[in-house]
Design a protein around this motif. Structure first.
Motif, mmCIF file in Angstrom:
data_model
loop_
_atom_site.group_PDB
_atom_site.id
_atom_site.type_symbol
_atom_site.label_atom_id
_atom_site.label_comp_id
_atom_site.label_asym_id
_atom_site.label_seq_id
_atom_site.Cartn_x
_atom_site.Cartn_y
_atom_site.Cartn_z
ATOM 1 N N LYS A 175 94.436 62.858 33.631
ATOM 2 C CA LYS A 175 92.885 62.553 33.573
ATOM 3 C C LYS A 175 92.378 63.852 33.328
ATOM 4 O O LYS A 175 92.869 64.835 33.548
ATOM 5 N N PRO A 176 90.808 63.715 32.797
ATOM 6 C CA PRO A 176 90.266 65.080 32.399
ATOM 7 C C PRO A 176 90.121 65.771 33.630
ATOM 8 O O PRO A 176 90.106 67.231 33.604
ATOM 9 N N SER A 177 89.799 65.430 34.996
ATOM 10 C CA SER A 177 90.054 66.027 36.129
ATOM 11 C C SER A 177 91.197 66.789 36.507
ATOM 12 O O SER A 177 91.098 67.593 37.459
ATOM 13 N N GLU A 178 92.124 66.502 35.778
ATOM 14 C CA GLU A 178 93.513 67.160 36.117
ATOM 15 C C GLU A 178 93.864 68.031 35.220
ATOM 16 O O GLU A 178 94.916 68.585 35.262
ATOM 17 N N MET A 179 93.179 68.364 34.303
ATOM 18 C CA MET A 179 93.594 69.100 32.977
ATOM 19 C C MET A 179 93.788 70.640 33.587
ATOM 20 O O MET A 179 94.698 71.379 33.012
ATOM 21 N N GLN A 180 93.196 70.987 34.430
ATOM 22 C CA GLN A 180 93.139 72.449 34.809
ATOM 23 C C GLN A 180 93.507 72.361 36.403
ATOM 24 O O GLN A 180 92.832 71.812 37.210
#
Length: 620
Positions: free
Chosen positions: A605-610
């Motif tokens: 997910k986008p929130s998990e990218m970093q």
């Protein structure tokens, strides 16, 4: 016949042997008849003869209790001191250490001293303590003047190689003269492996194999702490230590592996120095080291040292593409990512996500004819497995099924997997397809097992149902009665203490240990626990998945140690091999179940990218 079979087993259990045998005679055509024939043989061990057992083995070659029956008979003969019968029955049999000791004893009793001496010598030359039943043949061997100082020393060295220092010191006390002095030196070496070079340098020539193997084992032990020094010794004194280049290379490769752990920044130079190819596991450690510091030129250099067949594997192709992209070679990177995106795998899905390409399921089931399925159903062990499952004897049923797989060609295994899937025998169908080594039947490998329970439980705690299903698929492969060596239970592999904590925290209905094997109960408790872990890590599935496997405290520590990293690098650099593979599998399986549930697929997910320390802000 099914009810009569149950009745016959009950009669055997209650000791009514006459009635049990009479009823058994009526059931010869029933698939589970061999179990009754087995009970009949076990009830009359005293009157058994070897031809009767051989006939039973010939008639039911795939029956899973054959070894148990034969071992029981041999132990009966020992108990009855029927040494002649035991020696005959145990001839040409693969025996346990205990029965081997009894065979040596029996041979001495029968005055077959030459055979007994040979077997006793084999039993003696073990680095592990033997059963007490070996004491008698060992004493006879000694009284016959066969237990020489050399044999005692050889066993002492074998004991040192097995890290059995107590046994080694006990044996050393039985030595004398120069042999005793040498033995004491070997024991001193085991306690101080860093002195190994002194011993090797003192050698005039290569000693016997047992001593040489011990020196090599000690050199490896030294190499765990000082791999570079051990490498220098291995190469400088190779002629004294190794009978062949193969033996030398095996030791050098082991020590290079230790170097990859202790000093990964010096690994590549060492492989060139000692002219050895990079091993996959070692290169992965080095890759993780350079990824952790975002040293992309060294990532490329690491990949370049690999043999071509390893470079072609998905992991290495993915990181080659990443390193190309990070060093300005976008076109080459895109070409590799595009090729990888065709695969149903973690690296394939990571590549597809980077390029915005569709995730591929690649569902390509092999055709299975009804004739092939009938063929499988006609296998006696399969027929027994089916009957046992009907009788709710689950693990006995699986045991029969597994035994049948050992003798099936691939086409039959695929057909068997399809049958198990049709019967809702999810774990067995997944296991069987894996034994067939056929990976593209997505329906069988990723069934919608207990899907209604999973979806309801996930929605109740605001989790993605595909993720909860993926966790269970990885944890137990949907085996509802799974029990791990450490005591984790059921579909979502809950530890009893974890279940108890979760029940108390979320005010769930009490559940016994046995209840954890109930799919509905296990899924409810497991989903609540997963939601707790997910909340601890700010709803980041990557971290929560790692924590479900390795524990929240470890994941928090990893975050604190490594600072901010892209998700793919964070996953690749997870220190535990098991947890790294676990996270990759769960994320991949979640994509597959997203597609099966009609949800928009998304690996990360986008929130998990970093991933950063702040992600674990809720961690205690």
């Amino acid at each position: 016949m099914r009810q009569q079979y149950v009745q016959a087993q009950q009669l055997f259990d209650s000791g009514k042997l006459g009635e049990a045998r009479a009823l058994t005679r009526q059931l010869e055509s029933y698939p589970l008849y061999p179990y009754l024939a087995y009970r009949e043989l076990m009830s009359g061990l005293g009157g058994l003869k070897k031809p009767s057992l051989e006939n039973f083995q010939k008639r039911y070659p795939d029956f899973p209790l054959q070894k148990d029956l034969y071992s029981s008979w041999l132990n009966y003969l020992v108990g009855a001191k029927r040494w002649k019968d035991f020696a005959y029955a145990s001839d040409d049999q693969k025996l346990s250490a205990n029965l081997s000791c009894w065979r040596a004893f029996a041979l001495y009793q029968l005055k077959r001293n030459s055979d007994a001496d040979a077997l006793t010598k084999d039993l003696w030359l073990s680095g592990k303590s033997q059963p007490d039943t070996c004491d008698a043949p060992f004493n006879t061997f000694k009284s016959r003047k066969k237990l020489t100082q050399n044999l005692i020393e050889e066993r002492m060295i074998l004991a040192l190689s097995e890290d059995e220092s107590g046994l080694a010191k006990y044996l050393a006390k039985q030595l004398s003269g120069s042999t005793k002095a040498h033995a004491e030196a070997m024991i001193a070496l085991s306690e101080h492996p860093e002195t190994v070079s002194k011993y090797i340098e003192a050698l005039k020539k290569r000693p016997g194999k047992i001593v040489t193997d011990y020196y090599v084992d000690t050199l490896k032990q030294y190499g765990r702490a000082e791999p570079e020094a051990a490498l220098a010794i291995a190469t400088h004194h190779g002629q004294k230590l190794f009978a062949s280049d193969k033996e030398k290379n095996e030791t050098v490769d082991y020590l290079l592996g230790r170097l990859a752990i202790k000093a990964p920044d010096r690994y590549l130079a060492a492989t060139k120095q000692y002219q050895r190819p990079a091993e996959d596991d070692d290169a992965q450690r080095v890759l993780r080291y350079w990824l952790g510091s975002s040293n992309w030129p060294m990532v490329k250099a690491t990949i370049a040292t690999l043999p071509k067949d390893l470079q072609a594997e998905e992991r290495w192709k993915y990181w080659e593409a990443r390193s190309l992209g990070e060093t300005g070679n976008d076109l080459q990177a895109r070409t590799l990512f595009t090729e990888l995106a065709k695969e149903r795998s973690f690296y394939g899905y990571a590549s597809a996500q980077r390029l915005g390409l569709p995730y591929q399921l690649n569902h390509q089931p092999l055709p299975v004819s009804s004739e092939r399925q009938r063929e499988v159903m006609g296998i006696p062990a399969i027929a027994r497995a089916v009957e046992l499952r009907i009788l709710d004897q689950e693990w006995q049923s699986r045991r029969e099924w597994y035994r049948a797989l050992d003798n099936m060609p691939r086409e039959q295994k695929v057909a068997a997997a399809r049958l198990a899937d049709q019967w809702g025998w999810y774990f067995v169908s997944i296991f069987t397809m894996a034994k067939a080594a056929y990976w593209d039947d997505v329906q069988v490998r990723f069934p919608m097992a207990y899907s209604q329970d999973f979806v309801a439980a996930a929605q109740n705690v605001a989790l993605d149902p595909d993720w909860v299903i993926a966790i269970s698929r990885q944890e137990s492969a949907f085996r509802y009665d799974a029990n791990s060596p450490v005591g984790a239970r059921g579909l979502m592999q809950l530890m009893p203490a974890t279940a108890k904590h979760t029940i108390r925290k979320f005010n769930l209905p009490d559940a016994s240990l046995q209840d954890l094997y109930n799919p509905d109960i296990n899924i409810k408790i497991g989903s609540h626990y997963l939601s707790e872990v997910n909340s601890t890590f700010s709803n980041n599935r990557i971290l929560a998945t790692a924590a479900y496997n390795a524990g929240p405290s470890r994941v928090s520590r990893w975050l604190n140690e490594r600072g901010q990293l892209p998700a793919d690098i964070w996953i690749e650099t997870i220190p535990f091999n098991e947890t790294r593979k676990y996270v990759q599998n769960v994320l991949t399986y979640a994509v597959i179940y997203q597609k099966k549930l009609g949800r928009a697929p998304e690996l990360i997910k986008p929130s998990e990218m970093q991933l950063t320390r702040n992600v674990a802000s809720n961690s205690p």
